[in-house]
Design a protein around this motif. Sequence first.
Motif, PDB file in Angstrom:
ATOM      1  N   UNK A   1      -0.429  10.578 -17.773  1.00 38.68           N
ATOM      2  CA  UNK A   1      -1.210   9.540 -18.448  1.00 38.68           C
ATOM      3  C   UNK A   1      -0.690   9.371 -19.868  1.00 38.68           C
ATOM      4  N   UNK A   2      -0.597   8.121 -20.309  1.00 37.47           N
ATOM      5  CA  UNK A   2       0.010   7.809 -21.602  1.00 37.47           C
ATOM      6  C   UNK A   2      -0.771   6.709 -22.302  1.00 37.47           C
ATOM      7  N   UNK A   3      -1.091   6.930 -23.572  1.00 39.69           N
ATOM      8  CA  UNK A   3      -1.581   5.850 -24.422  1.00 39.69           C
ATOM      9  C   UNK A   3      -0.346   5.273 -25.112  1.00 39.69           C
TER      10      UNK A   3
ATOM     11  N   UNK B   1      -7.175  -1.372 -30.547  1.00 44.34           N
ATOM     12  CA  UNK B   1      -6.847  -1.844 -29.206  1.00 44.34           C
ATOM     13  C   UNK B   1      -5.867  -0.870 -28.561  1.00 44.34           C
ATOM     14  N   UNK B   2      -6.171  -0.473 -27.330  1.00 42.51           N
ATOM     15  CA  UNK B   2      -5.372   0.538 -26.640  1.00 42.51           C
ATOM     16  C   UNK B   2      -4.893   0.005 -25.290  1.00 42.51           C
ATOM     17  N   UNK B   3      -3.702   0.449 -24.891  1.00 42.75           N
ATOM     18  CA  UNK B   3      -3.234   0.221 -23.532  1.00 42.75           C
ATOM     19  C   UNK B   3      -2.832   1.576 -22.952  1.00 42.75           C
ATOM     20  N   UNK B   4      -3.407   1.888 -21.797  1.00 39.92           N
ATOM     21  CA  UNK B   4      -3.287   3.217 -21.209  1.00 39.92           C
ATOM     22  C   UNK B   4      -2.632   3.113 -19.835  1.00 39.92           C
ATOM     23  N   UNK B   5      -1.638   3.943 -19.595  1.00 37.45           N
ATOM     24  CA  UNK B   5      -0.893   3.979 -18.335  1.00 37.45           C
ATOM     25  C   UNK B   5      -1.185   5.302 -17.641  1.00 37.45           C
ATOM     26  N   UNK B   6      -1.727   5.243 -16.426  1.00 40.05           N
ATOM     27  CA  UNK B   6      -2.059   6.445 -15.656  1.00 40.05           C
ATOM     28  C   UNK B   6      -1.347   6.354 -14.317  1.00 40.05           C
ATOM     29  N   UNK B   7      -0.518   7.366 -13.997  1.00 41.46           N
ATOM     30  CA  UNK B   7       0.305   7.319 -12.787  1.00 41.46           C
ATOM     31  C   UNK B   7       0.129   8.571 -11.936  1.00 41.46           C
ATOM     32  N   UNK B   8       0.368   8.375 -10.644  1.00 45.78           N
ATOM     33  CA  UNK B   8       0.309   9.499  -9.721  1.00 45.78           C
ATOM     34  C   UNK B   8       0.899   9.074  -8.392  1.00 45.78           C
ATOM     35  N   UNK B   9       1.351  10.050  -7.614  1.00 47.94           N
ATOM     36  CA  UNK B   9       1.764   9.772  -6.245  1.00 47.94           C
ATOM     37  C   UNK B   9       0.571   9.773  -5.305  1.00 47.94           C
ATOM     38  N   UNK B  10      -0.572  10.260  -5.774  1.00 46.30           N
ATOM     39  CA  UNK B  10      -1.822  10.282  -5.008  1.00 46.30           C
ATOM     40  C   UNK B  10      -2.745   9.230  -5.605  1.00 46.30           C
ATOM     41  N   UNK B  11      -2.976   8.149  -4.872  1.00 45.79           N
ATOM     42  CA  UNK B  11      -3.765   7.046  -5.399  1.00 45.79           C
ATOM     43  C   UNK B  11      -5.197   7.426  -5.718  1.00 45.79           C
ATOM     44  N   UNK B  12      -5.823   8.207  -4.863  1.00 44.95           N
ATOM     45  CA  UNK B  12      -7.221   8.592  -5.090  1.00 44.95           C
ATOM     46  C   UNK B  12      -7.347   9.471  -6.324  1.00 44.95           C
ATOM     47  N   UNK B  13      -6.409  10.378  -6.517  1.00 47.27           N
ATOM     48  CA  UNK B  13      -6.453  11.264  -7.683  1.00 47.27           C
ATOM     49  C   UNK B  13      -6.242  10.468  -8.969  1.00 47.27           C
ATOM     50  N   UNK B  14      -5.313   9.524  -8.932  1.00 42.69           N
ATOM     51  CA  UNK B  14      -5.091   8.664 -10.094  1.00 42.69           C
ATOM     52  C   UNK B  14      -6.343   7.861 -10.423  1.00 42.69           C
TER      53      UNK B  14
END
Length: 502
Positions: free
Chosen positions: A354-356, A374-387
Amino acid sequence: MAQHKSRVAAAAALLAVALVLMAPCAVMAQDADAAAAAAAASSADASFAYPTNDGSSMGTNASASASASPAPVVVPVVVPMVEVDIETVPAQLMRLSELSDAEPGTGVTRLIFTEKDLAGRNYVKGLMTDAGLVIREDAMGNIFGRWVGSQPELGAVGSGSHADAIPQSGLYDGCLGVIGPIEAISALRRAGFTPKRSIEVLMFTSEEPTRFGLSSVGARAMASKLDPAYLASLKDVLVENGTFWMAARNAGYGLETQDHEEMVRSCALPATYYDSFLELHIEQGPLLEREGLQLGLVTAIAAPAALKCSFTGDGGHAGAQLMPARNDALLAAAELALAVEGFALGTGAIDTVATVGVLKVGPGAINSVPRTAEMEIDIRDTDGARRDEVVAKVIAKGEEIAERRKVRWTHVMINADPPATCAPHIVDAAAAAAQRLGLTTKRMVSRAYHDSLFMAEVAPTAMLFIPCFKGYSHRPDEYSSPADIKNGVTALALALAQLSLA
């Protein structure tokens, strides 16, 4: 019964030996007939017409013969070993990098539909032409270069990436996946191979979000995963009041379309267009180099959820407004940024990141209490439910912080794309190619975003990684060695050839 089983086993053993002995003969026959195969391929290229959703064709150069051909004799086909020149692809990548808006020595900048982007497109199309590929471009600027197979009616094998580049980036990201498969096809041609399924190189439009704020625009459209109304709402950072449709038309694309809706819908691929897709890419991470491995076999592609949010306080003079009375928007944002880090670490999964990446503070004066953040946040995962669970925690935390700090809070989801699992048989084809070449490999996930994420919605898909220096990417010192590039292109060629025979 035992005697019967013994005879069956013996027959099977003899058949296995015969097949082994036939393999060199098949190669010899293929070598002897290389000129005839090349002539047949050229003839197929001349008469090939791209399929469309309605069953008609596009871009035909000549009419096909109506006469029936006699049934062909079935001969075992062996993929020949190919030779990739170690200097060709690096030199082509260097030439493409010169088509940039960045100052010399500061990396590559090539935003979609700019003058340099159009120059880059022309360069790539020139390479496709030199390789004997049949070229077409769709209304959004996706470029296709097809090596027509002996059975062109079958779904093709695809390989490609992008050539647009964020400001001051490197020359390998994306571009290797465009130029690499062109050279892979050329190497297969030189080796006398003729594919059954057509093999097609793609150059995707607008993979980077720099100009319009959305990644993989072209690939989304191909996969029917792009909302035309949303695309129309995106701001053009280069042209005031500009839109994607306007920029594409100014670049010569989509001239026959009336709006975003017609443009996007026209680019959707038929369900049977591709049989498989394999993308070559630099790792954009340090694992292969760190572990001394030569190729990465990608088994899953992580997908981001992008969240835009803002905190708004009342602001005030930095000297006159007393601390107990403040509702500082920046402090609220700072607290949420730390929470984002904690939520990602809290999953205990290495694949959750996860990255701001954006934080804009207003009014931006040293003697003023921040009024907006104002913030933009990127959250990634190979598991969609966990993300998605991390996303939910971030939103809940933002609401809690806003209430406690007495600031106003808003949030909107920019996108939340599903992760992709790579097709095992394509991963295995890449693995078999690597094994044949004696290259060391690692099965791994891609944590970066790629057009293949959406091609997985179109056809069985996988990716092939090569090492890059210290994992650096999206920066001027991004680098992969000529030897690693040669390994990747050679393995890609063998894998594409094998997939084309399916």
